[in-house]
Design an enzyme around this catalytic site. Structure first.
Site, PDB file in Angstrom:
ATOM      1  N   LYS A  58       0.804  -1.223   0.000  1.00 33.69           N
ATOM      2  CA  LYS A  58       0.000   0.000   0.000  1.00 33.69           C
ATOM      3  C   LYS A  58       0.839   1.277   0.000  1.00 33.69           C
ATOM      4  O   LYS A  58       0.362   2.330  -0.406  1.00 33.69           O
ATOM      5  CB  LYS A  58      -0.971   0.013   1.182  1.00 33.69           C
ATOM      6  CG  LYS A  58      -2.099  -0.988   1.009  1.00 33.69           C
ATOM      7  CD  LYS A  58      -3.429  -0.375   1.318  1.00 33.69           C
ATOM      8  CE  LYS A  58      -4.599  -1.259   0.950  1.00 33.69           C
ATOM      9  NZ  LYS A  58      -4.505  -2.649   1.471  1.00 33.69           N
ATOM     10  N   SER A  83      -8.431   1.334   9.062  1.00 37.51           N
ATOM     11  CA  SER A  83      -7.930   0.815  10.334  1.00 37.51           C
ATOM     12  C   SER A  83      -6.684  -0.009  10.069  1.00 37.51           C
ATOM     13  O   SER A  83      -6.086  -0.560  10.967  1.00 37.51           O
ATOM     14  CB  SER A  83      -8.998  -0.053  10.994  1.00 37.51           C
ATOM     15  OG  SER A  83      -9.448  -1.015  10.075  1.00 37.51           O
ATOM     16  N   GLU A 209      -9.917 -13.715  -3.436  1.00 39.11           N
ATOM     17  CA  GLU A 209     -10.586 -13.054  -2.319  1.00 39.11           C
ATOM     18  C   GLU A 209     -10.991 -14.088  -1.277  1.00 39.11           C
ATOM     19  O   GLU A 209     -11.004 -15.287  -1.549  1.00 39.11           O
ATOM     20  CB  GLU A 209     -11.798 -12.253  -2.824  1.00 39.11           C
ATOM     21  CG  GLU A 209     -12.865 -13.089  -3.499  1.00 39.11           C
ATOM     22  CD  GLU A 209     -13.980 -12.244  -4.104  1.00 39.11           C
ATOM     23  OE1 GLU A 209     -14.059 -11.035  -3.835  1.00 39.11           O
ATOM     24  OE2 GLU A 209     -14.796 -12.816  -4.861  1.00 39.11           O
ATOM     25  N   GLY A 213     -16.286 -13.706   1.597  1.00 35.88           N
ATOM     26  CA  GLY A 213     -16.736 -12.448   0.989  1.00 35.88           C
ATOM     27  C   GLY A 213     -16.390 -12.414  -0.483  1.00 35.88           C
ATOM     28  O   GLY A 213     -15.491 -11.695  -0.904  1.00 35.88           O
ATOM     29  N   ASP A 215     -17.520 -11.072  -3.150  1.00 37.31           N
ATOM     30  CA  ASP A 215     -18.267 -10.046  -3.898  1.00 37.31           C
ATOM     31  C   ASP A 215     -17.692  -9.815  -5.297  1.00 37.31           C
ATOM     32  O   ASP A 215     -18.435  -9.519  -6.235  1.00 37.31           O
ATOM     33  CB  ASP A 215     -18.289  -8.722  -3.127  1.00 37.31           C
ATOM     34  CG  ASP A 215     -16.901  -8.178  -2.891  1.00 37.31           C
ATOM     35  OD1 ASP A 215     -16.165  -8.779  -2.095  1.00 37.31           O
ATOM     36  OD2 ASP A 215     -16.526  -7.176  -3.521  1.00 37.31           O
ATOM     37  N   SER A 309       1.166  -9.891  -0.317  1.00 31.87           N
ATOM     38  CA  SER A 309       0.810  -8.466  -0.286  1.00 31.87           C
ATOM     39  C   SER A 309       1.214  -7.735   0.988  1.00 31.87           C
ATOM     40  O   SER A 309       1.364  -6.513   0.970  1.00 31.87           O
ATOM     41  CB  SER A 309      -0.685  -8.297  -0.543  1.00 31.87           C
ATOM     42  OG  SER A 309      -1.432  -9.104   0.339  1.00 31.87           O
TER      43      SER A 309
END
Ligand SMILES: *Cc1c(COP(=O)(O)O)cnc(C)c1O
Length: 324
Positions: A58, A83, A209, A213, A215, A309
């Site tokens: 990130k 968070s 994923e 979840g 999605d 990651s």
């Protein structure tokens, strides 16, 4: 529906992002394991973003986004809500660039994460995650103080920055047959796809994923962004409820498929990374390898890339998860 092609990043944006972060982000190593290769019958290349500054990829996207601020934006400052790793990434990038940073965090965020964010010099605004809406707080702070909001994934500069990890991987190891990428809101996957399509057009790219979840899988099936409740999973970096309006079209147009991994598979991978490669990986960072291991038959004899990651997990939690 408006046309968004002008605002979607391209591989050129990844190249420019790479120039901006040079000398600030680490060019992380690519790990290999002969034992893993022998066991799974393929040649694996692990891009170790758990060894990136602040412990996750990130930092790449945050630094790229912040370094594009105008002088006025720099003076007024940046605001982010998170968070997790995005908070620390924005706080560190802002401190390097001399930009004041405000991070909106839940008041019950882990003490270590609060301390790390404050340690980078950011001011922390806390909120109650059960009664207050962090996006609203972020937007209100931005409006009131003229701050620029940098979202964790749904932003062209963030996506382009995240794509630099895969660019380095292809530059360092050459052609790959397949690449497995952790997937939350899709910043990392969409950036990776820009690099893969430019540098390795034949490489299959798989987003992974949490099974709890899925999605993104549903969104690809339905052809539109599907919203879900916050999934219950140990992969806290991928507990997102939906893809972004910038990340979705890039993923839809370029990804090979989206796979899932269970929490038990993630813990297995944490153990393998620690014992074989002597490296600490957080649960979310294991998504790519977890799915690749399940497909060993299809990968036999191939050159397989995996993005690790991130590695931000406190040691007590790490030990607790690995306990039999
Ligand atoms: C944020 C994060 C992800 C998911 O990235 P997206 O860009 O939201 O898809 C995966 N792993 C780690 C360690 C993260 O911090």
């Amino acid at each position: 529906m408006w046309n968004m092609t002008e605002t979607l990043p391209t591989y050129d944006d990844v190249v420019r992002a790479h120039e901006r972060i040079a000398g600030h982000a680490h060019r992380t190593p690519v790990l290999t394991s002969r034992l893993t290769d022998a066991e799974l019958g393929a040649h694996f290349f692990f891009k170790a973003e758990n060894l990136q500054r602040m412990g996750a990829f990130k930092f790449r996207g945050a630094f790229n986004a912040l370094s594009r601020f105008t002088p006025e934006q720099r003076r007024a400052g940046v605001v982010a809500y998170s968070s997790g790793n995005h908070a620390q990434a924005v706080a560190l990038a802002a401190s390097i660039l001399g930009i004041p940073a405000t991070i909106v965090m839940p008041h019950d965020a882990p003490a270590a994460k609060l301390a790390a964010t404050k340690g980078y010099g950011a001011s922390v605004v806390s909120y109650d995650r059960y009664t207050e809406d962090r996006e609203e707080i972020g937007r209100a702070l931005a409006a009131e103080h003229g701050l620029t909001l940098v979202p964790p994934y749904d932003h062209p500069d963030v996506m382009a920055g995240q794509g630099t990890a895969a660019k380095e991987l292809f530059e360092d190891v050459g052609e790959l047959d397949a690449l497995f990428v952790p997937l939350g809101g899709g910043g990392l996957l969409s950036g990776t796809l820009l690099s893969a399509r430019a540098l390795a057009p034949d490489c299959t790219v798989h987003g992974v994923e949490p099974e709890a979840g899925n999605d993104a899988q549903l969104s690809l099936q339905r052809g539109e962004i599907v919203h879900i409740d916050t999934p219950q999973t140990i992969a806290d970096g991928a507990q997102t409820q939906h893809l972004g309006r910038h990340t979705f079209p890039v993923i839809r147009d370029h990804v090979t498929d989206v796979l899932t991994a269970t929490d038990a598979q993630l813990v297995d991978c944490m153990r393998l990374f620690a014992s074989r490669m002597k490296t600490v990986v957080e649960p979310t960072g294991c998504l790519g390898f977890a799915a690749a291991r399940e497909r060993a038959d299809a990968l036999r004899g191939k050159r397989v890339g995996v993005i690790i990651s991130g590695g931000n997990v406190d040691l007590e939690r790490f030990a607790g998860l690995l306990m039999p």
